[in-house]
Design an enzyme around this catalytic site. Sequence first.
Site, short mmCIF file in Angstrom:
data_model
loop_
_atom_site.label_atom_id
_atom_site.label_comp_id
_atom_site.label_asym_id
_atom_site.label_seq_id
_atom_site.Cartn_x
_atom_site.Cartn_y
_atom_site.Cartn_z
N CYS A 112 0.82 -1.23 0.00
CA CYS A 112 0.00 0.00 0.00
C CYS A 112 0.84 1.27 0.00
O CYS A 112 0.34 2.34 -0.32
CB CYS A 112 -0.96 0.00 1.18
SG CYS A 112 -2.14 -1.33 1.13
N HIS A 245 -3.27 7.78 2.37
CA HIS A 245 -3.63 6.44 1.90
C HIS A 245 -5.08 6.18 2.31
O HIS A 245 -5.46 6.40 3.47
CB HIS A 245 -2.70 5.42 2.53
CG HIS A 245 -3.06 4.00 2.26
ND1 HIS A 245 -3.53 3.57 1.04
CD2 HIS A 245 -3.03 2.90 3.06
CE1 HIS A 245 -3.77 2.27 1.09
NE2 HIS A 245 -3.48 1.84 2.31
N ASN A 275 -9.93 0.25 -0.04
CA ASN A 275 -8.47 0.29 -0.06
C ASN A 275 -7.97 -0.31 -1.37
O ASN A 275 -8.06 -1.51 -1.58
CB ASN A 275 -7.93 -0.49 1.15
CG ASN A 275 -6.42 -0.41 1.28
OD1 ASN A 275 -5.74 0.04 0.35
ND2 ASN A 275 -5.92 -0.86 2.40
O1 UT7 Z 1 -2.98 -0.44 4.03
C1 UT7 Z 1 -3.15 -0.95 5.30
C2 UT7 Z 1 -4.26 -1.95 5.15
N1 UT7 Z 1 -5.00 -2.30 6.30
C3 UT7 Z 1 -5.71 -1.46 7.09
O2 UT7 Z 1 -5.69 -0.29 7.04
C4 UT7 Z 1 -6.57 -2.13 8.11
C5 UT7 Z 1 -6.37 -1.63 9.50
N2 UT7 Z 1 -7.30 -2.25 10.40
C6 UT7 Z 1 -8.61 -1.90 10.42
O3 UT7 Z 1 -9.01 -1.03 9.69
C7 UT7 Z 1 -9.52 -2.59 11.41
O4 UT7 Z 1 -8.76 -3.37 12.30
C8 UT7 Z 1 -10.58 -3.46 10.70
C9 UT7 Z 1 -11.56 -2.58 9.98
C10 UT7 Z 1 -9.92 -4.43 9.75
C11 UT7 Z 1 -11.34 -4.29 11.75
O5 UT7 Z 1 -11.92 -3.43 12.71
P1 UT7 Z 1 -11.77 -3.77 14.28
O6 UT7 Z 1 -12.51 -2.74 14.99
O7 UT7 Z 1 -10.29 -3.89 14.55
O8 UT7 Z 1 -12.51 -5.15 14.39
P2 UT7 Z 1 -11.96 -6.58 14.90
O9 UT7 Z 1 -11.06 -7.20 13.88
O10 UT7 Z 1 -11.40 -6.41 16.27
O11 UT7 Z 1 -13.31 -7.39 14.97
C12 UT7 Z 1 -14.37 -6.99 15.84
C13 UT7 Z 1 -15.55 -7.91 15.59
C14 UT7 Z 1 -15.21 -9.37 15.62
O12 UT7 Z 1 -16.27 -10.06 16.21
P3 UT7 Z 1 -16.15 -10.63 17.70
O13 UT7 Z 1 -14.98 -11.57 17.69
O14 UT7 Z 1 -15.91 -9.42 18.57
O15 UT7 Z 1 -17.47 -11.30 17.91
C15 UT7 Z 1 -15.13 -9.75 14.14
O16 UT7 Z 1 -15.42 -11.11 13.93
O17 UT7 Z 1 -16.08 -7.63 14.28
C16 UT7 Z 1 -16.20 -8.87 13.57
N3 UT7 Z 1 -16.00 -8.60 12.14
C17 UT7 Z 1 -17.01 -8.33 11.32
N4 UT7 Z 1 -18.35 -8.23 11.50
C18 UT7 Z 1 -19.11 -7.93 10.46
C19 UT7 Z 1 -14.85 -8.58 11.47
N5 UT7 Z 1 -15.09 -8.29 10.18
C20 UT7 Z 1 -16.44 -8.13 10.06
C21 UT7 Z 1 -17.29 -7.81 8.99
N6 UT7 Z 1 -18.62 -7.72 9.22
N7 UT7 Z 1 -16.83 -7.58 7.74
#
Ligand code: UT7
Length: 318
Positions: A112, A245, A275
């Site tokens: 990225c 980004h 992204n």
């Molecule tokens: O160029 C760099 C590229 N990457 C990035 O910029 C990504 C950086 N990270 C992020 O933007 C965030 O970490 C995410 C958007 C990927 C995830 O957000 P989060 O607030 O960190 O969520 P999490 O991974 O901690 O997940 C929270 C909950 C989980 O459920 P439980 O275990 O608490 O029951 C996940 O299973 O959200 C759930 N979850 C979803 N629910 C609905 C994860 N993905 C999804 C989804 N839809 N697509």
Amino acid sequence: MRARITGTGTYLPQQVLTNEDIEQRIDTSDAWIFSRTGIRARHVAAKDETTSDLAEHAARKALEAAGRSADDVDLIVVATCTPEIIFPACGALLQCKLGVTRGAAFDVNAVCSGFLYALAVADKFVASGQAKCAVVVGTEVFSRLLDWSDRRTCVLFGDGAGAVVLEPHAEHGILSTHLHADGRQADILRADGYVNDGQLHDHAFLHMDGRAVFRFAVTALESVCQEALATNNLHGSDIDWLVPHQANIRIITATAQKLGLPPERVVTTVEHHGNTSAASVPLALDSAVRDGRIQAGQHVLLEAVGGGMTWGAALLRW
Ligand code: UT7
């Protein structure tokens, strides 16, 4: 001499996949995706569309905006981590498609952060007089790297391309570029597939520890932006436009806040294309150039972070 961006161009594939479309396929919701990322839709390349096809569309628009033709181009640097084939490089394939017949053409892979890396490389060629008209492209077909059953990753990414033309200028242009990498962080964002004996091995889908990447991104981006400001004896208040980004609106907002920049001075397009990795910064840049927000003489700060981990910034006097 400085390297000045004299034209910008982009391309997004025709097919749009909205959050509602993805809701039909996997257990997710528009509310979750939008609140966590700021994304509403992403574009997906057609089956017969390749990474260099996307790059060609964007590069042609950038050349047109700069008032240049293929005959003028003497350097092509393509940022991508999703090339259509192992080699030749996407840069070489693009050179042929554009009808360019001289100068170097190659790829850089910094995921990225790729566009920042490619821009920094081309800057050195143009500012030193080794190139007079460089095309720098970020182009990705990320949709082919995604496990569409993995809701933690598939909702985040999209396909697209963005390009700029760089030409020498005595006063305006890139003031400084700042690149970093920390290979110890390789595990938090990776795609492990490799070719051996003519076969694809291992897990070729993108894998990400979202929380770790989030934490890393916020710290790295603030640090590299402060580095760019300090190098040029500028403060956050001197920046007219932050072009970040486009990965996640929460990372964008956090970075802007740390620099003391109000939302009105931050260019965001993540809502419309998600992204797009190396294409993300030039996609956002083009939108603010074409709608007239970015004006000659303004200070523009570009930044990105990605797999590697890699991160970088560029400060420009437009
Ligand atoms: O160029 C760099 C590229 N990457 C990035 O910029 C990504 C950086 N990270 C992020 O933007 C965030 O970490 C995410 C958007 C990927 C995830 O957000 P989060 O607030 O960190 O969520 P999490 O991974 O901690 O997940 C929270 C909950 C989980 O459920 P439980 O275990 O608490 O029951 C996940 O299973 O959200 C759930 N979850 C979803 N629910 C609905 C994860 N993905 C999804 C989804 N839809 N697509």
